[in-house]
Design an enzyme around this catalytic site. Structure first.
Site, PDB file in Angstrom:
ATOM      1  N   ARG A   1       5.207  -6.101  -9.199  1.00 46.49           N
ATOM      2  CA  ARG A   1       3.834  -6.337  -8.760  1.00 46.49           C
ATOM      3  C   ARG A   1       3.332  -7.734  -9.097  1.00 46.49           C
ATOM      4  O   ARG A   1       2.329  -8.191  -8.543  1.00 46.49           O
ATOM      5  CB  ARG A   1       2.895  -5.301  -9.366  1.00 46.49           C
ATOM      6  CG  ARG A   1       2.757  -5.368 -10.875  1.00 46.49           C
ATOM      7  CD  ARG A   1       1.908  -4.225 -11.392  1.00 46.49           C
ATOM      8  NE  ARG A   1       1.770  -4.276 -12.844  1.00 46.49           N
ATOM      9  CZ  ARG A   1       1.179  -3.325 -13.565  1.00 46.49           C
ATOM     10  NH1 ARG A   1       0.711  -2.247 -12.947  1.00 46.49           N
ATOM     11  NH2 ARG A   1       1.093  -3.435 -14.873  1.00 46.49           N
TER      12      ARG A   1
ATOM     13  N   ILE B   1       6.903  -9.493 -18.291  1.00 42.27           N
ATOM     14  CA  ILE B   1       6.109 -10.065 -19.379  1.00 42.27           C
ATOM     15  C   ILE B   1       6.936 -11.047 -20.204  1.00 42.27           C
ATOM     16  O   ILE B   1       6.463 -12.117 -20.582  1.00 42.27           O
ATOM     17  CB  ILE B   1       5.549  -8.949 -20.279  1.00 42.27           C
ATOM     18  CG1 ILE B   1       4.484  -8.145 -19.522  1.00 42.27           C
ATOM     19  CG2 ILE B   1       4.968  -9.521 -21.565  1.00 42.27           C
ATOM     20  CD1 ILE B   1       3.255  -8.956 -19.150  1.00 42.27           C
TER      21      ILE B   1
ATOM     22  N   ILE C   1       4.329 -10.618 -33.187  1.00 38.02           N
ATOM     23  CA  ILE C   1       3.371 -11.324 -32.335  1.00 38.02           C
ATOM     24  C   ILE C   1       2.283 -11.967 -33.182  1.00 38.02           C
ATOM     25  O   ILE C   1       1.920 -13.123 -32.983  1.00 38.02           O
ATOM     26  CB  ILE C   1       2.762 -10.355 -31.296  1.00 38.02           C
ATOM     27  CG1 ILE C   1       3.840  -9.880 -30.314  1.00 38.02           C
ATOM     28  CG2 ILE C   1       1.623 -11.032 -30.536  1.00 38.02           C
ATOM     29  CD1 ILE C   1       3.368  -8.793 -29.364  1.00 38.02           C
TER      30      ILE C   1
ATOM     31  N   GLU D   1      -3.811  -7.305 -41.815  1.00 34.72           N
ATOM     32  CA  GLU D   1      -2.795  -6.277 -41.549  1.00 34.72           C
ATOM     33  C   GLU D   1      -3.162  -5.002 -42.300  1.00 34.72           C
ATOM     34  O   GLU D   1      -3.486  -5.039 -43.485  1.00 34.72           O
ATOM     35  CB  GLU D   1      -1.418  -6.773 -41.967  1.00 34.72           C
ATOM     36  CG  GLU D   1      -0.340  -5.711 -42.078  1.00 34.72           C
ATOM     37  CD  GLU D   1      -0.103  -4.935 -40.791  1.00 34.72           C
ATOM     38  OE1 GLU D   1      -0.060  -3.686 -40.858  1.00 34.72           O
ATOM     39  OE2 GLU D   1       0.028  -5.574 -39.713  1.00 34.72           O
TER      40      GLU D   1
ATOM     41  N   ALA E   1      -3.222  -8.111 -32.103  1.00 38.74           N
ATOM     42  CA  ALA E   1      -1.755  -8.070 -32.033  1.00 38.74           C
ATOM     43  C   ALA E   1      -1.281  -6.815 -32.760  1.00 38.74           C
ATOM     44  O   ALA E   1      -0.518  -6.878 -33.721  1.00 38.74           O
ATOM     45  CB  ALA E   1      -1.158  -9.328 -32.646  1.00 38.74           C
TER      46      ALA E   1
ATOM     47  N   ASP F   1      10.724  -0.808 -22.704  1.00 39.61           N
ATOM     48  CA  ASP F   1       9.539  -0.484 -23.494  1.00 39.61           C
ATOM     49  C   ASP F   1       8.884   0.839 -23.108  1.00 39.61           C
ATOM     50  O   ASP F   1       7.961   1.287 -23.790  1.00 39.61           O
ATOM     51  CB  ASP F   1       8.503  -1.605 -23.373  1.00 39.61           C
ATOM     52  CG  ASP F   1       8.963  -2.897 -24.029  1.00 39.61           C
ATOM     53  OD1 ASP F   1      10.049  -2.898 -24.626  1.00 39.61           O
ATOM     54  OD2 ASP F   1       8.232  -3.903 -23.932  1.00 39.61           O
TER      55      ASP F   1
ATOM     56  N   ALA G   1      13.426  -7.511 -25.946  1.00 40.46           N
ATOM     57  CA  ALA G   1      14.023  -7.867 -24.661  1.00 40.46           C
ATOM     58  C   ALA G   1      15.519  -7.589 -24.637  1.00 40.46           C
ATOM     59  O   ALA G   1      16.052  -7.043 -23.656  1.00 40.46           O
ATOM     60  CB  ALA G   1      13.753  -9.339 -24.355  1.00 40.46           C
TER      61      ALA G   1
ATOM     62  N   HIS H   1      31.420 -26.802 -43.453  1.00 40.86           N
ATOM     63  CA  HIS H   1      30.521 -27.505 -44.365  1.00 40.86           C
ATOM     64  C   HIS H   1      30.284 -28.921 -43.852  1.00 40.86           C
ATOM     65  O   HIS H   1      31.225 -29.576 -43.388  1.00 40.86           O
ATOM     66  CB  HIS H   1      31.154 -27.574 -45.768  1.00 40.86           C
ATOM     67  CG  HIS H   1      30.350 -28.365 -46.748  1.00 40.86           C
ATOM     68  ND1 HIS H   1      29.224 -27.864 -47.360  1.00 40.86           N
ATOM     69  CD2 HIS H   1      30.493 -29.646 -47.205  1.00 40.86           C
ATOM     70  CE1 HIS H   1      28.724 -28.779 -48.158  1.00 40.86           C
ATOM     71  NE2 HIS H   1      29.470 -29.872 -48.093  1.00 40.86           N
TER      72      HIS H   1
END
Length: 466
Positions: A35, A41, A183, A202, A270, A312, A320, A445
């Site tokens: 669409r 996304i 996010i 949070e 988020a 999802d 992803a 190294h």
């Protein structure tokens, strides 16, 4: 028949477009319903354009600290419109890349809203009407959107989601980021780098990246503090009011029940995602869902024959690379192959703030719960010659082995470029590699990746450079 396909995929994100291309490679006639823009996304408003923003922030930070490298730069600054414009340009280029891949693989694109109907029919609805298409197999890969909380409804002006955060018309002076997941921390770092006064709240006690190992979270918290990002753990957003063009936010500390008010220009929500499973015909066909997520078996078959779901919209990690792997597994099973069932205990997680965070497998606490006795090896980047030479030696490598056989069960990295290093651990874990094998695998190294070998050696008291 022009409207008859072997496989129709609803959605062209990392799950959908990868499933479509693999199906075409296997000889199927394929169509994809989309669409908006090809790539979904991730390519247009998620994984790819956010990394472009973060790269701009990294470059700006390099210039800010150029004297540390003996380089004098004067009169520098940033053009926020150009930063946003570059991000959008990168997204557009990647979307056009999907168009090319679809043409190359002879995949038909059906523009519009896809809806499942009876008899393996898909209705594609546009402003001018709807068309019917039929397929032997239909894969639902419609993805997800930003989750909305009742007291944090997104209006895209004062309370925004990740999509608007990537296309703001002007840079705000202050911002509250709600949510300490991937996010949240990526946008907190980006906007703080651009000079915005950032506060992050949070709900969970760990504060930053609550799903990651606690040691990683602590290092990131120290880094954010140096960048003047205020982190408030165990904190809920009680209310947001818009007063005189500012967001008046009421915060509550869940440990002591104390409340405080802060004023910011913008609140970025988020707090996770919600699957796009409404209004696509699931109920009419009797497809089973739980909490909005579609129920599937190990090969992504729903309870309705010929209908599948990946990405999802199912209750697996919303990443992803997971969606892409699920899409490949799904179509290979449809083709009659015997694909290996995905091991969800071996999924890498990458977070692209600075310092970067990457992990796979069990955290130390989870490993103790599962195995009892474990071996843990750590190697700090302060002991790495390459990291020190680069001027960025923040962070560490942490490896977790079960004690009986020495098998790797978890890897947790924080530092520069660690998102590029974690793949070694994914392969090593898949092969059931042991600490001894890792210690004896010669790493080049000077590299940052040799810290992996050193961390394995540290778990068995054999580390050389620490």
């Amino acid at each position: 028949m022009e409207n008859k396909f072997d496989i129709i995929v609803l959605g062209s994100g990392p799950g959908g477009y990868v499933a479509a291309i693999r199906a075409s490679q296997l000889g199927f006639k394929v169509a994809v319903v989309e669409r908006e823009s090809l790539g979904g996304i991730c390519l247009n408003w998620g994984c790819i354009p956010t990394k472009a923003l973060l790269k701009s922030a990294q470059v700006y930070n390099y210039v800010r600290h150029s004297k540390d490298y003996g380089v004098n730069v004067s009169g520098f600054g940033f053009d926020f419109d150009a930063v946003i414009g570059r991000s959008r340009g990168v997204a557009d280029k990647m979307s056009k890349g999907i168009e090319y891949l679809f043409r190359k693989n002879k995949i038909t694109v059906l523009n519009g809203n896809g809806r499942l109907s009876k008899n393996k029919t898909v209705l594609v609805e546009t402003e001018s009407g709807s068309s019917e298409y039929v397929a032997d197999h239909i894969i639902v890969a419609t993805g997800a959107r930003a989750r909305q909380l009742p007291n944090l409804m997104i209006d895209d002006k004062y309370i925004i989601g990740y999509r608007k955060a990537m296309s703001l018309e002007k840079i705000p002076q202050s911002m509250l980021v709600v949510g300490g997941g991937a996010i949240g921390v990526e946008f907190a770092y980006f906007y703080a780098s651009m000079g915005v006064e950032v506060t992050l709240a949070e709900f969970l006690k760990q504060g930053l990246l609550p799903r990651e190992d606690s040691e990683v979270s602590k290092v990131l918290a120290r880094s954010f503090k140096k960048e003047n990002i205020k982190v408030k753990a165990s904190t809920s957003v009680e209310k947001v009011e818009v007063v005189d063009g500012k967001c008046k936010v009421s915060l509550k500390n869940m440990e002591n029940d104390k409340t405080e008010e802060i004023n910011v220009d913008i609140v970025l929500s988020a707090v996770g995602i919600s699957p796009n499973t409404e209004n696509i015909g699931l109920e009419e066909l009797g497809i089973k869902t739980t909490n909005g997520f579609i129920e599937v078996d190990e090969f992504y078959r729903t309870n309705v024959s010929g209908i599948y779901a990946i990405g999802d919209v199912i209750p697996t990690p919303a990443l992803a690379h997971v969606a892409s792997a699920e899409g490949i597994c799904c179509v290979e099973k449809i083709a009659g192959h015997e694909p290996e069932v995905i091991d969800y205990n071996n999924i890498p997680s990458n977070i692209y703030c600075s310092p970067e965070v990457a992990s796979v497998g069990l955290t130390e606490d989870k490993a103790k719960e599962q195995f009892g006795e474990i071996k843990v090896g750590r190697f700090p980047f302060t002991a790495s010659g390459k990291a020190t030479a680069s001027g960025d030696n923040e962070g560490f490598v942490k490896l977790i082995f079960e004690a009986k056989y020495g098998e790797l069960v978890g890897a947790h990295f924080i530092g520069q470029n660690v998102t590029e290093m974690i793949a070694e651990m994914v392969v090593f874990k898949k092969l059931e590699g042991t600490a001894h094998e890792l210690i004896k695998s010669i790493h080049p190294h000077p590299t940052i990746s040799e810290s992996i070998m050193e961390a394995a050696a540290a778990a068995y008291d054999e580390v050389i450079h620490l």
